[in-house]
Design a protein around this motif. Structure first.
Motif, PDB file in Angstrom:
ATOM      1  N   SER A  67     -12.750  -9.425 -72.711  1.00 43.78           N
ATOM      2  CA  SER A  67     -12.670  -7.966 -72.781  1.00 43.78           C
ATOM      3  C   SER A  67     -12.133  -7.335 -71.502  1.00 43.78           C
ATOM      4  CB  SER A  67     -14.054  -7.395 -73.093  1.00 43.78           C
ATOM      5  OG  SER A  67     -14.988  -7.777 -72.088  1.00 43.78           O
ATOM      6  N   LYS A  68     -12.390  -7.945 -70.332  1.00 39.44           N
ATOM      7  CA  LYS A  68     -11.994  -7.328 -69.072  1.00 39.44           C
ATOM      8  C   LYS A  68     -11.056  -8.190 -68.235  1.00 39.44           C
ATOM      9  CE  LYS A  68     -16.213  -4.553 -68.697  1.00 39.44           C
ATOM     10  NZ  LYS A  68     -17.378  -4.220 -67.853  1.00 39.44           N
ATOM     11  N   SER A  70      -6.928  -9.020 -64.434  1.00 36.85           N
ATOM     12  CA  SER A  70      -7.925  -8.085 -64.968  1.00 36.85           C
ATOM     13  C   SER A  70      -7.249  -7.140 -65.952  1.00 36.85           C
ATOM     14  CB  SER A  70      -8.570  -7.296 -63.830  1.00 36.85           C
ATOM     15  OG  SER A  70      -7.579  -6.559 -63.122  1.00 36.85           O
ATOM     16  N   ALA A  86      -8.122  -4.239 -69.621  1.00 34.75           N
ATOM     17  CA  ALA A  86      -9.012  -3.587 -70.578  1.00 34.75           C
ATOM     18  C   ALA A  86      -8.228  -3.338 -71.859  1.00 34.75           C
ATOM     19  CB  ALA A  86      -9.556  -2.272 -70.020  1.00 34.75           C
TER      20      ALA A  86
END
Length: 226
Positions: A89-90, A113, A115
């Protein structure tokens, strides 16, 4: 990890039959340690993290004839651009074969990283494992050790990798000073695939060592606390 027999490898890996052609290896890391590959060492057609593999499966036509496909063996298992990518998810993490400037075949780990399934690969963290680091990595992904931590990677010694066994998964953390930590849970079935991929890369450095012999050595070393 003497008291955890459940982490012993449950498969009989096969030895690698071929060697990488070092002229075809690629390196996409933003930074490398001084003794390792730099961007000038890589061919111009380097793999792009954001690109999708141009692989399309053949489909049956209405008359039962198989249509032609655009299958590209370079992106298939064993191909020079093959890699394994895991999304969370991140953050996302990718594992790919690499080669050092001294000709050692190893693994590169790249993490970014993000989102909402969008990841910042332009600012990724890239770690090329040393020979000893690759052995530690294999001990984690062959379920010989519950956890490993590799530190002081990169030209500034500011990169690290941590792998921790958790129930049903391996949790991987890739970090670099000044960048957001990338944490990705990897399901066991994916971890098995990554471990076999890394073992295949490791074995390409040796002429007459089988996968079974190598794994026995890893297990023995771990039992001695090494």
């Amino acid at each position: 990890m003497n008291n955890h027999p459940q982490y012993q490898p449950q498969y009989q890996p096969q030895s690698a039959n071929e060697y990488f052609d070092s002229s075809q290896m690629h390196n996409t890391g933003a930074e490398c340690q001084n003794q390792y590959v730099n961007e000038n060492y890589a061919p111009s057609h380097m793999h792009n993290n954001n690109a999708q593999s141009p692989v399309k499966q053949g489909q049956e036509g209405q008359e039962g004839q198989t249509q032609s496909c655009d299958f590209n063996p370079d992106y298939a298992p064993g191909g020079r651009y093959y890699s394994i990518k895991v999304h969370a998810s991140k953050a996302a993490v990718e594992f790919k074969a690499d080669i050092t400037r001294k000709g050692v075949i190893t693994i590169r780990i790249e993490a970014a990283s993000g989102a909402n399934k969008s990841y910042d690969w332009k600012n990724k963290i890239s770690i090329q494992l040393t020979q000893l680091g690759l052995i530690e990595f294999l001990c984690a992904f062959l379920f010989i050790k519950e956890s490993i931590e590799l530190k002081h990677y990169g030209a500034k010694n500011d990169k690290s990798l941590k792998v921790q066994y958790q129930e049903g998964k391996l949790f991987v953390q890739v970090s670099q000073k000044g960048k957001k930590l990338c944490g990705v849970p990897i399901p066991i079935n994916e971890a098995v695939r990554i471990g076999q991929f890394a073992l295949d890369s490791y074995l390409k450095n040796f002429d007459n060592i089988s996968a079974e012999f190598a794994v026995q050595n890893f297990n023995r070393a771990a039992s001695l606390g090494l």
